[in-house]
Design a protein around this motif. Sequence first.
Motif, short mmCIF file in Angstrom:
data_model
loop_
_atom_site.label_atom_id
_atom_site.label_comp_id
_atom_site.label_asym_id
_atom_site.label_seq_id
_atom_site.Cartn_x
_atom_site.Cartn_y
_atom_site.Cartn_z
N ASN A 1 0.84 -1.22 -0.13
CA ASN A 1 0.38 -0.38 0.00
C ASN A 1 1.11 1.40 0.23
N GLU A 2 2.50 1.23 -0.26
CA GLU A 2 2.97 2.45 -0.25
C GLU A 2 3.20 2.54 -1.46
N THR A 3 3.03 3.60 -2.05
CA THR A 3 3.76 4.51 -3.32
C THR A 3 4.06 6.15 -2.61
N THR A 4 5.04 6.10 -3.33
CA THR A 4 5.63 7.75 -3.80
C THR A 4 6.59 7.97 -4.85
N ARG A 5 5.40 9.23 -5.33
CA ARG A 5 5.62 9.58 -6.37
C ARG A 5 7.02 10.28 -6.38
N LEU A 6 7.91 10.28 -7.01
CA LEU A 6 8.99 11.13 -6.37
C LEU A 6 9.20 12.05 -8.13
N SER A 7 9.95 13.23 -7.80
CA SER A 7 10.49 13.91 -8.95
C SER A 7 11.29 13.86 -9.56
N HIS A 8 11.61 14.74 -10.98
CA HIS A 8 12.54 13.93 -11.74
C HIS A 8 14.02 14.88 -11.08
N GLN A 9 13.93 14.99 -9.83
CA GLN A 9 15.02 15.82 -9.07
C GLN A 9 15.77 14.65 -8.33
N THR A 10 14.01 14.36 -8.04
CA THR A 10 14.53 13.23 -6.60
C THR A 10 15.43 11.90 -7.58
N TRP A 11 14.62 11.22 -8.01
CA TRP A 11 15.04 10.74 -9.12
C TRP A 11 16.95 10.94 -9.45
N LEU A 12 16.98 12.23 -9.74
CA LEU A 12 18.28 12.60 -10.52
C LEU A 12 19.39 12.26 -9.51
N LEU A 13 19.29 12.43 -7.53
CA LEU A 13 20.38 12.95 -6.47
C LEU A 13 19.84 11.29 -6.32
N LEU A 14 18.73 10.00 -6.64
CA LEU A 14 19.03 9.24 -6.12
C LEU A 14 19.67 8.46 -7.49
N LEU A 15 20.22 8.82 -8.41
CA LEU A 15 20.80 8.07 -9.41
C LEU A 15 22.66 8.59 -8.92
N MET A 16 22.59 9.63 -9.11
CA MET A 16 24.06 10.68 -8.53
C MET A 16 24.61 9.63 -7.07
N SER A 17 23.54 9.51 -5.98
CA SER A 17 24.00 8.50 -4.78
C SER A 17 24.48 7.48 -5.31
N SER A 18 23.66 6.17 -6.33
CA SER A 18 24.07 4.79 -6.20
C SER A 18 25.09 5.11 -7.23
N ALA A 19 25.64 5.73 -8.47
CA ALA A 19 26.82 6.66 -8.81
C ALA A 19 28.04 6.22 -8.16
N PHE A 20 27.93 7.13 -6.64
CA PHE A 20 29.24 7.13 -6.28
C PHE A 20 28.85 5.37 -5.80
N GLY A 21 28.04 5.82 -4.71
CA GLY A 21 28.16 4.08 -3.57
C GLY A 21 27.29 2.97 -4.41
N THR A 22 27.61 2.69 -4.93
CA THR A 22 27.99 0.89 -5.75
C THR A 22 28.19 1.01 -6.54
N LEU A 23 28.35 2.04 -8.26
CA LEU A 23 29.11 1.43 -9.63
C LEU A 23 30.22 2.13 -8.96
N ILE A 24 30.59 3.10 -8.04
CA ILE A 24 31.86 3.48 -8.00
C ILE A 24 32.77 2.77 -6.62
N GLN A 25 31.91 2.17 -5.30
CA GLN A 25 32.75 1.83 -4.26
C GLN A 25 32.65 0.84 -4.55
N GLN A 26 31.60 -0.42 -4.91
CA GLN A 26 31.22 -1.48 -4.74
C GLN A 26 32.25 -2.17 -5.33
N PRO A 27 33.14 -1.99 -7.09
CA PRO A 27 33.51 -2.93 -8.21
C PRO A 27 34.78 -2.69 -7.62
#
Length: 303
Positions: free
Chosen positions: A59-85
Amino acid sequence: MMSSGRQSAVLALLGTSISWGFSYVISAHLLQSFSPMGLSFLRMALTWAWIVILLYRKNETTRLSHQTWLLLLMSSAFGTLIQQPLYFEGLRLSTAANASLIYAAAPLAAIFLERLTLKTHLTTMKLIGGIIGFAGVAIIVGIGDNRLRLTAGDGLLFFAMLGMTASMMFTPVLAKKMSLRTMNLNSVGIGMLMMAPIAGSEAYAGRWIASNQSMPWILLILLAFITAVSGIWWTKGVAEAGPGTAAIFMNLPPFISLMAGHWIIGDPIRHVQLWGGALVLLGVFASTGLPLLKPDLSKTTDL
């Protein structure tokens, strides 16, 4: 005296540190059965599966703005795409002691990045706590390994540490725009999708290694569960206490690994290493035991 919210954040960060102390040992062992990229991607995929099981609500649906998605993408790029490998490849080429020492610099990096990006007040106690904690980790890993040698993997570990530290800067901002549950579900899922093409190219090139024995897979599933739970706690701690304070807890896992190795498999501990552990604990107390400025998270919701 700490507020209840801040006390909860500190407990979450402490739980994360304990979990990481055990996960470091498991990760190093699994590199004998999996390639670095294979282990990184499989761990991320299984971690996301555990997070869906633990956090998903129909029952939880959250509509995220384009700016929020961009922030999520940048956070994941640093924390996952760069950090993990980079972390797993660096760990393969370097040593666990070097990795611990390099990651012990993360609190100092986070304190200054937090000041630059989030305009958080730079307190003397946070800075002192970071320096004391780094000294404690240096004593623990330096004495345990007798002498530290620089390797080709140390540069990779350094950039992995910076990637993780940079990703932390997005958490307080995102916590104002969505619940921590939504943040965990989306950020780990995005990170997994980002890593998929790199993992696929590794497999296509024949550099993907995965064990055909059951025990490594059981350990990998356990590692993913630990990563999922500690990730949830970590997000809560960073959002409520701030990146600079949260990063201080990254100095605890080497000490926890040292004690766990002694209690579980009887590894010897030198007295001076216990003094190093005492410095680590003192650094954590200096940074969290006194009143500190924390971000305004009035819109943050519970997990």
